[in-house]
Design an enzyme around this catalytic site. Structure first.
Site, PDB file in Angstrom:
ATOM      1  N   GLY A  20       0.738  -1.276  -0.025  1.00  0.00           N
ATOM      2  CA  GLY A  20      -0.010  -0.090   0.070  1.00  0.00           C
ATOM      3  C   GLY A  20       0.789   1.116  -0.012  1.00  0.00           C
ATOM      4  O   GLY A  20       0.731   2.254  -0.867  1.00  0.00           O
ATOM      5  N   LYS A 197      -0.037 -18.016  -8.075  1.00  0.00           N
ATOM      6  CA  LYS A 197       1.349 -18.182  -8.189  1.00  0.00           C
ATOM      7  C   LYS A 197       1.963 -18.097  -6.801  1.00  0.00           C
ATOM      8  O   LYS A 197       3.115 -18.461  -6.660  1.00  0.00           O
ATOM      9  CB  LYS A 197       1.791 -16.859  -9.220  1.00  0.00           C
TER      10      LYS A 197
HETATM   11  N1  NDP Z   1       4.777  -6.399  -0.676  1.00  0.00           N
HETATM   12  C1  NDP Z   1       4.544  -6.627  -2.014  1.00  0.00           C
HETATM   13  O1  NDP Z   1       5.419  -6.500  -2.723  1.00  0.00           O
HETATM   14  C2  NDP Z   1       3.582  -6.974  -2.792  1.00  0.00           C
HETATM   15  C3  NDP Z   1       2.441  -7.345  -2.188  1.00  0.00           C
HETATM   16  N2  NDP Z   1       0.840  -7.676  -2.778  1.00  0.00           N
HETATM   17  C4  NDP Z   1      -0.142  -7.827  -1.936  1.00  0.00           C
HETATM   18  O2  NDP Z   1      -0.652  -6.892  -1.358  1.00  0.00           O
HETATM   19  C5  NDP Z   1      -1.342  -7.411  -0.293  1.00  0.00           C
HETATM   20  C6  NDP Z   1      -0.922  -6.593   1.000  1.00  0.00           C
HETATM   21  O3  NDP Z   1       0.560  -7.155   1.312  1.00  0.00           O
HETATM   22  P1  NDP Z   1       1.766  -6.240   1.919  1.00  0.00           P
HETATM   23  O4  NDP Z   1       1.484  -4.817   1.796  1.00  0.00           O
HETATM   24  O5  NDP Z   1       3.163  -6.605   1.438  1.00  0.00           O
HETATM   25  O6  NDP Z   1       1.523  -6.806   3.495  1.00  0.00           O
HETATM   26  P2  NDP Z   1       2.115  -5.984   4.741  1.00  0.00           P
HETATM   27  O7  NDP Z   1       2.233  -7.217   5.673  1.00  0.00           O
HETATM   28  O8  NDP Z   1       3.555  -5.310   4.342  1.00  0.00           O
HETATM   29  O9  NDP Z   1       1.049  -4.979   5.258  1.00  0.00           O
HETATM   30  C7  NDP Z   1      -0.187  -5.283   5.268  1.00  0.00           C
HETATM   31  C8  NDP Z   1      -0.888  -4.195   5.811  1.00  0.00           C
HETATM   32  O10 NDP Z   1      -2.199  -4.357   5.939  1.00  0.00           O
HETATM   33  C9  NDP Z   1      -2.588  -4.033   7.451  1.00  0.00           C
HETATM   34  N3  NDP Z   1      -3.750  -5.017   7.692  1.00  0.00           N
HETATM   35  C10 NDP Z   1      -3.710  -6.197   8.374  1.00  0.00           C
HETATM   36  N4  NDP Z   1      -4.702  -6.702   8.647  1.00  0.00           N
HETATM   37  C11 NDP Z   1      -5.526  -5.691   8.758  1.00  0.00           C
HETATM   38  C12 NDP Z   1      -7.089  -5.320   9.235  1.00  0.00           C
HETATM   39  N5  NDP Z   1      -7.800  -6.323   9.425  1.00  0.00           N
HETATM   40  N6  NDP Z   1      -7.331  -4.037   8.832  1.00  0.00           N
HETATM   41  C13 NDP Z   1      -6.603  -2.970   8.418  1.00  0.00           C
HETATM   42  N7  NDP Z   1      -5.409  -3.172   7.984  1.00  0.00           N
HETATM   43  C14 NDP Z   1      -4.885  -4.454   8.244  1.00  0.00           C
HETATM   44  C15 NDP Z   1      -1.242  -4.337   8.215  1.00  0.00           C
HETATM   45  O11 NDP Z   1      -1.246  -3.334   9.387  1.00  0.00           O
HETATM   46  P3  NDP Z   1      -0.386  -3.407  10.559  1.00  0.00           P
HETATM   47  O12 NDP Z   1       0.979  -2.883  10.005  1.00  0.00           O
HETATM   48  O13 NDP Z   1      -0.933  -2.611  11.560  1.00  0.00           O
HETATM   49  O14 NDP Z   1       0.053  -4.802  10.762  1.00  0.00           O
HETATM   50  C16 NDP Z   1      -0.274  -3.555   7.268  1.00  0.00           C
HETATM   51  O15 NDP Z   1      -0.303  -2.261   7.263  1.00  0.00           O
HETATM   52  C17 NDP Z   1      -1.313  -8.855  -0.060  1.00  0.00           C
HETATM   53  O16 NDP Z   1      -2.339  -9.507  -0.599  1.00  0.00           O
HETATM   54  C18 NDP Z   1       0.021  -9.106  -1.074  1.00  0.00           C
HETATM   55  O17 NDP Z   1      -0.005 -10.328  -1.614  1.00  0.00           O
HETATM   56  C19 NDP Z   1       0.992  -7.500  -4.174  1.00  0.00           C
HETATM   57  C20 NDP Z   1       1.989  -6.887  -4.678  1.00  0.00           C
HETATM   58  C21 NDP Z   1       3.348  -6.737  -4.195  1.00  0.00           C
HETATM   59  O1  13P Z   2       2.924 -10.329  -5.177  1.00  0.00           O
HETATM   60  C1  13P Z   2       4.140 -10.001  -5.059  1.00  0.00           C
HETATM   61  C2  13P Z   2       5.194  -9.810  -6.115  1.00  0.00           C
HETATM   62  O2  13P Z   2       4.392  -9.337  -7.227  1.00  0.00           O
HETATM   63  C3  13P Z   2       4.796 -10.172  -3.839  1.00  0.00           C
HETATM   64  O3  13P Z   2       5.115 -11.506  -3.601  1.00  0.00           O
HETATM   65  P1  13P Z   2       5.308 -12.065  -1.918  1.00  0.00           P
HETATM   66  O4  13P Z   2       3.923 -11.994  -1.425  1.00  0.00           O
HETATM   67  O5  13P Z   2       5.576 -13.587  -1.975  1.00  0.00           O
HETATM   68  O6  13P Z   2       6.473 -11.366  -1.344  1.00  0.00           O
END
Ligand code: NDP
Ligand code: 13P
Length: 344
Positions: A20, A197
């Site tokens: 995000g 994936k």
């Molecule tokens: N990281 C990456 O490179 C990528 C991630 N994604 C996808 O994006 C999504 C998020 O991943 P990512 O940002 O990496 O995950 P993170 O673990 O880095 O962050 C998750 C965020 O969601 C918040 N969160 C968790 N539960 C809740 C809830 N119940 N209500 C509100 N906020 C909540 C967490 O809050 P807190 O910090 O307080 O725990 C944190 O800010 C996943 O589905 C992932 O597959 C897709 C592409 C790339």
């Molecule tokens: O979806 C992702 C990259 O495109 C991030 O992968 P991971 O959740 O396995 O870190």
């Protein structure tokens, strides 16, 4: 009125985790007005004071057009677009939470990859079920590690929406000097690729953790791709989407690079840790772990064979020895490689 990137301003990004925050930064770098909200007020205050998210993306200073939003309800009143970027486990909870404050003309996108827990729905179906049919909806996917996007390294994404005007507007909000954003109408296909994936990346990590070598990894990716294709085709997605960024692109990225948390989990299991030990070692969001069982269930319901996904489930949830699982895959009956599309 024609929808453009400007008509999506301000965008509220819900979820101040790695992805995000990276997406918020990417849009803000293009001059897009973005508000970032997260559930942890203390963390938000720290982010606001430091102008960076040191927990998830240290050392990346926020552009001026990225503001921190402490009050979600208030920000929803004035926003023109919402982008959800929380893990799949929290996706429906967030939609229920924002629904009372939304008017139906607010477009909603999400960058979450995975399925809704317990019912195994694709998130697009869950979004319609919770928010109703009137919102324009879009999925952001593709091979994109948050840290690389936030650093400004070259990346390509896909924006999928049945509303082409929204897809184009959101793609141009994201599109910048280092970020190419493509569009597609195949919302289902993009979700299938982005979900499966992650399960296959766990498998690739296990394979590499066991030390099975480059040949085995390449075979696993290719046969994993065949599993994605089979499921996608039976569910009604476009086969060509599977060869695009959200399919093959993300499969390659996640299965081969150690930044992937799904792959990290697999590596830890393959190198001898128990599943519980591996989960705590990684200590981060591992979507493939949540999606594996639901993917397998959907495949079984559709009569599609997904032997790699099946073995991942056995290792994760039934205590199978990873070596025996690989053996089970190798011992499958001999068959012709093609066709990929079909049920087995
Ligand atoms: N990281 C990456 O490179 C990528 C991630 N994604 C996808 O994006 C999504 C998020 O991943 P990512 O940002 O990496 O995950 P993170 O673990 O880095 O962050 C998750 C965020 O969601 C918040 N969160 C968790 N539960 C809740 C809830 N119940 N209500 C509100 N906020 C909540 C967490 O809050 P807190 O910090 O307080 O725990 C944190 O800010 C996943 O589905 C992932 O597959 C897709 C592409 C790339
Ligand atoms: O979806 C992702 C990259 O495109 C991030 O992968 P991971 O959740 O396995 O870190």
């Amino acid at each position: 009125m024609v929808m453009t990137a400007s008509s999506l301003m301000p965008t509220v990004v819900i979820g101040a985790g790695a992805w995000g925050t990276a997406l918020a930064i990417a849009m803000a770098r293009n001059g897009h007005e973005v508000r970032l909200w997260g559930r942890d007020k203390e963390q938000l205050s720290r982010i606001a004071a430091e102008r960076m998210n040191s927990r998830y993306l240290p050392e990346i200073i926020f552009p001026d057009t990225l503001k921190i939003e402490m009050d979600l309800e208030k920000s929803l009143e004035k926003c023109r677009h919402i982008m959800v970027s929380v893990p799949s486990l929290a996706f429906s909870e967030i939609l229920h939470c924002i629904k009372p404050f939304l008017s139906e003309d607010i477009p909603i996108s999400w960058a979450t990859k995975g399925l809704t827990p317990h019912n195994g729905q694709f998130l697009h179906d869950t979004a319609i079920e919770i928010l109703g049919p009137k919102h324009a909806l879009a999925v952001v996917s593709g091979p994109s590690f948050a840290a690389e996007v936030a650093t400004g390294l070259p990346t390509a994404l896909t924006v999928a929406s049945r509303d082409t005007a929204f897809a184009k507007a959101l793609a141009s909000a994201l599109h910048g000097p280092a970020l190419r954003a493509y569009t597609t109408e195949d919302v289902l296909g993009v979700q299938v690729g982005g979900t499966v994936k992650n399960v296959l990346a766990i498998a690739a990590g296990i394979c590499d953790g066991l030390g099975y070598g480059a040949n085995a990894r390449a075979a696993l990716l290719t046969r994993g791709m065949a599993e994605i294709m089979r499921l996608a085709s039976v569910l009604g997605a476009e086969p060509e989407t599977m060869f695009g960024l959200s399919g093959m692109g993300d499969l390659i990225l996640t299965c081969t690079d150690n930044q992937s948390r799904n792959r990290q989990l697999g590596l830890a299991i393959g190198s001898g840790l128990t599943v519980d030990e591996a989960v705590s070692k990684v200590g981060k969001t591992v979507e493939g772990m949540h999606a594996a069982r639901e993917v397998l269930l959907r495949a079984q319901q559709a009569g599609v064979e997904m032997p790699i996904v099946e073995q991942v489930c056995k290792i994760l949830f039934e205590g199978y020895d990873p070596r025996k699982s690989v053996q089970a895959l190798l011992c499958r009956e001999q068959k012709a490689e093609s066709p990929v599309i079909g049920k087995s």
